[in-house]
Design an enzyme around this catalytic site. Sequence first.
Site, PDB file in Angstrom:
ATOM      1  N   GLY A   1      24.813  12.272 -29.131  1.00  0.00           N
ATOM      2  CA  GLY A   1      24.220  13.130 -28.254  1.00  0.00           C
ATOM      3  C   GLY A   1      24.657  12.096 -26.625  1.00  0.00           C
ATOM      4  O   GLY A   1      24.930  12.987 -25.693  1.00  0.00           O
ATOM      5  N   ALA A   2      24.620  10.855 -27.099  1.00  0.00           N
ATOM      6  CA  ALA A   2      25.518   9.734 -25.565  1.00  0.00           C
ATOM      7  C   ALA A   2      26.750  10.292 -25.299  1.00  0.00           C
ATOM      8  O   ALA A   2      27.711  10.810 -23.911  1.00  0.00           O
ATOM      9  CB  ALA A   2      25.486   8.726 -26.348  1.00  0.00           C
TER      10      ALA A   2
ATOM     11  N   GLY B   1       0.722  -1.350  -0.319  1.00  0.00           N
ATOM     12  CA  GLY B   1       0.245   0.038   0.106  1.00  0.00           C
ATOM     13  C   GLY B   1       0.461   1.276  -0.020  1.00  0.00           C
ATOM     14  O   GLY B   1       2.362   1.476  -0.422  1.00  0.00           O
ATOM     15  N   GLY B   2       0.125   1.981   0.658  1.00  0.00           N
ATOM     16  CA  GLY B   2       1.329   3.692   0.779  1.00  0.00           C
ATOM     17  C   GLY B   2       2.450   3.487   1.402  1.00  0.00           C
ATOM     18  O   GLY B   2       3.125   4.151   1.048  1.00  0.00           O
TER      19      GLY B   2
HETATM   20  C1  HXC Z   1      -4.040  -4.393  11.470  1.00  0.00           C
HETATM   21  C2  HXC Z   1      -3.160  -6.227  11.306  1.00  0.00           C
HETATM   22  C3  HXC Z   1      -2.091  -5.245   9.605  1.00  0.00           C
HETATM   23  C4  HXC Z   1      -2.553  -4.257   9.929  1.00  0.00           C
HETATM   24  C5  HXC Z   1      -1.753  -7.616   9.857  1.00  0.00           C
HETATM   25  N1  HXC Z   1      -2.522  -7.275  10.669  1.00  0.00           N
HETATM   26  N2  HXC Z   1      -1.619  -6.569   9.456  1.00  0.00           N
HETATM   27  N3  HXC Z   1      -3.098  -5.448  11.860  1.00  0.00           N
HETATM   28  N4  HXC Z   1      -4.187  -3.884  10.825  1.00  0.00           N
HETATM   29  N5  HXC Z   1      -3.109  -3.128   8.680  1.00  0.00           N
HETATM   30  C6  HXC Z   1      -2.512  -8.316  12.008  1.00  0.00           C
HETATM   31  C7  HXC Z   1      -3.433  -9.617  11.705  1.00  0.00           C
HETATM   32  O1  HXC Z   1      -4.737  -9.026  11.722  1.00  0.00           O
HETATM   33  C8  HXC Z   1      -2.416 -10.491  12.972  1.00  0.00           C
HETATM   34  O2  HXC Z   1      -3.768 -10.605  14.142  1.00  0.00           O
HETATM   35  C9  HXC Z   1      -0.815  -9.731  12.767  1.00  0.00           C
HETATM   36  O3  HXC Z   1      -1.285  -8.661  12.571  1.00  0.00           O
HETATM   37  C10 HXC Z   1       0.457 -10.563  11.114  1.00  0.00           C
HETATM   38  O4  HXC Z   1      -0.994 -11.403  10.562  1.00  0.00           O
HETATM   39  P1  HXC Z   1      -1.183 -12.211   9.230  1.00  0.00           P
HETATM   40  O5  HXC Z   1      -2.384 -12.112   8.521  1.00  0.00           O
HETATM   41  O6  HXC Z   1      -1.888 -13.592  10.125  1.00  0.00           O
HETATM   42  O7  HXC Z   1       0.273 -12.058   8.639  1.00  0.00           O
HETATM   43  P2  HXC Z   1       0.271 -13.205   7.259  1.00  0.00           P
HETATM   44  O8  HXC Z   1      -0.463 -14.281   6.930  1.00  0.00           O
HETATM   45  O9  HXC Z   1       1.523 -12.539   7.579  1.00  0.00           O
HETATM   46  O10 HXC Z   1      -0.287 -11.901   6.333  1.00  0.00           O
HETATM   47  C11 HXC Z   1       0.540 -10.682   6.691  1.00  0.00           C
HETATM   48  C12 HXC Z   1      -0.124  -9.724   5.211  1.00  0.00           C
HETATM   49  C13 HXC Z   1      -1.497 -10.138   5.809  1.00  0.00           C
HETATM   50  C14 HXC Z   1      -0.491 -10.700   3.844  1.00  0.00           C
HETATM   51  C15 HXC Z   1       0.488  -8.313   5.841  1.00  0.00           C
HETATM   52  O11 HXC Z   1      -1.905  -9.585   7.349  1.00  0.00           O
HETATM   53  C16 HXC Z   1      -2.257  -8.578   5.079  1.00  0.00           C
HETATM   54  O12 HXC Z   1      -2.751  -8.777   3.797  1.00  0.00           O
HETATM   55  N6  HXC Z   1      -2.587  -7.605   6.012  1.00  0.00           N
HETATM   56  C17 HXC Z   1      -3.329  -6.637   5.801  1.00  0.00           C
HETATM   57  C18 HXC Z   1      -2.504  -5.499   4.651  1.00  0.00           C
HETATM   58  C19 HXC Z   1      -3.294  -4.357   4.268  1.00  0.00           C
HETATM   59  O13 HXC Z   1      -4.412  -3.799   3.551  1.00  0.00           O
HETATM   60  N7  HXC Z   1      -2.746  -3.472   5.144  1.00  0.00           N
HETATM   61  C20 HXC Z   1      -3.434  -1.676   5.063  1.00  0.00           C
HETATM   62  C21 HXC Z   1      -2.473  -1.188   3.533  1.00  0.00           C
HETATM   63  S1  HXC Z   1      -2.946  -0.177   2.866  1.00  0.00           S
HETATM   64  P3  HXC Z   1      -3.680 -11.601  14.621  1.00  0.00           P
HETATM   65  O14 HXC Z   1      -4.003 -11.492  15.384  1.00  0.00           O
HETATM   66  O15 HXC Z   1      -4.716 -12.583  13.790  1.00  0.00           O
HETATM   67  O16 HXC Z   1      -2.009 -12.336  15.190  1.00  0.00           O
HETATM   68  C22 HXC Z   1      -1.881   1.357   3.362  1.00  0.00           C
HETATM   69  C23 HXC Z   1      -2.350   2.677   3.138  1.00  0.00           C
HETATM   70  C24 HXC Z   1      -0.834   3.402   3.729  1.00  0.00           C
HETATM   71  O17 HXC Z   1      -1.222   0.401   3.748  1.00  0.00           O
HETATM   72  C25 HXC Z   1      -1.654   4.678   3.227  1.00  0.00           C
HETATM   73  C26 HXC Z   1      -0.106   5.508   3.163  1.00  0.00           C
HETATM   74  C27 HXC Z   1      -0.555   6.589   2.467  1.00  0.00           C
END
Ligand code: HXC
Length: 513
Positions: free
Chosen positions: A403-404, A169-170
């Site tokens: 040019g290079a 993501g971001g």
């Molecule tokens: C809160 C999160 C989290 C998040 C993971 N966790 N990402 N909690 N916010 N963004 C938590 C899970 O709920 C889980 O908690 C623990 O971390 C481990 O995650 P798992 O999913 O069990 O791990 P894994 O299977 O290794 O997968 C990792 C992952 C997946 C691929 C990163 O967790 C995932 O898809 N997370 C969401 C990613 C996402 O969409 N993020 C937002 C992106 S947008 P528990 O307690 O169940 O163990 C963004 C915007 C930023 O970032 C903008 C800036 C401009």
Amino acid sequence: MKDKFKLLDEKIAEAQLGGGEKRIEAQHQKGKLTARERIHFLLDEGSFEEIGMLVSHRSTNFGLEKNIILGDGVVTGYGTINGRLTYVFSQDFTVLGGSLAEAHAEKICKIMDMAMKNGAPVIGVNDSGGARIQEGVVSLAGYADIFYKNTLASGVIPQLSAIMGPCAGGAVYSPALTDFIMMVENTSYMFVTGPNVVKTVTHEEVSSEDLGGASAHSTKSGVTHLTYANEIECINGIKAMLSYIPQNCEEDAPCIPYEMSNEKREVLNSIIPENPNQPYDIKEVITGTVDSDSFYEIHKDFAENIVVGFARLAGKSIGIVANQPAFLAGVLDIKSSQKGARFVRFCDAFNIPLLVFEDVPGFLPGTDQEWNAIITNGAKLLYAFSEATVPRITVITRKAYGGAYDVMNSKHIGADMNFAWPSAEIAVMGAKGAAEIIFKKEITEATDSEAKWKEKEAEYAEMFANPYNAAARGYVDEVIKPEQTREKLIKAFKMLENKVAVLPKKKHGNIPL
Ligand code: HXC
């Protein structure tokens, strides 16, 4: 008082445990170290001082108030690497997936501010699920605060990003704003939108690794500058890189004491093939010239027609940009121009002198290049060299066409010294193409057109396929034998040590982006 000490000890132990033993074990099973282990291996033994260990989030959304883990998913602080001050933040995936929200971001911003005030590099270790979903907009605000600081710090202190897990993501834009990105094969990935979103929107099926793994970003996108087989190798790579660069833009890079002795390198005499159209490996020229084992290549698998990296010459750090005749004949194209330009700007920002080895037949022709803006992208490299004020030297090993020739750090755009080997060919274009254009009439009217073309090609080559016309005008300062290159460069860089070049006063330039 003892009770109070006990409470402190308990809190420290709690913070150090992060998300708990099970999650640490899961991290290890994935082939990843924990946030603290990474810092342990990165910094000099015993040098790490943690800042903000007891910081916690303030969110009460979705039951987060019951899930307070001290440190809030990022370990921050300072220490030394090879005795030099370094700031570090290391995201802890065991705590809420290393997700970033208000407190986590504040910790990162705090050490970035300290690094700026005290003029030392920041190393960010990224291992995070991105914006903490439960905290909503404060997570996004936290990211933006970091992006802003990354931008202000750019060109002031070196910023290195090690990606050792998810970075999606971001979140990708903080590393993207830093100077160098390193990734670990098979355990790290970076993308703006992940495989599920890609599938929904474009119907493409792609794995995380194929979409944004180390290999994709080192060969296809060029987002990552270096990739490593495992985290320890990556950490060692960071330490090696820091040894070539200064602490901040006001300082010079570290230097190893060196006594000049016999600097003749006869090995360089036999690298250029007799046939000017035959490729050779420019890395042999680089390694044959610089201090032994000192070449540290960057962006190795991306745009291989240009080679960039750090090296030492007589113990001093230099940045090298070199055309690679062994890949696409060393032609300049969009990707190689971007790669070269970015590296030149880093070196210039951090007072690292530039050495260019030139063997370039020109720019790559074709609709793909034109429609994807080789004009704008080639101009990046031209702009980057033109505005660089560090000592700059070019060695023309063979072709310097069109040019290079101008773009590759010619004297006309501010190079301080320009050496050419006797094999240099400095002309508007190659002899074959040139003869075809300027002797078109004679060639078509000749009874044996092919023979006439060859004759005219030889005539043009005789006149221009050499370094002497350029030397006669002073565009080349000296024609040297390859074996003399190292000695000439050591002396020339020493002569340029106190160079002062001032650019016209402006708010900032407008590099063609
Ligand atoms: C809160 C999160 C989290 C998040 C993971 N966790 N990402 N909690 N916010 N963004 C938590 C899970 O709920 C889980 O908690 C623990 O971390 C481990 O995650 P798992 O999913 O069990 O791990 P894994 O299977 O290794 O997968 C990792 C992952 C997946 C691929 C990163 O967790 C995932 O898809 N997370 C969401 C990613 C996402 O969409 N993020 C937002 C992106 S947008 P528990 O307690 O169940 O163990 C963004 C915007 C930023 O970032 C903008 C800036 C401009």
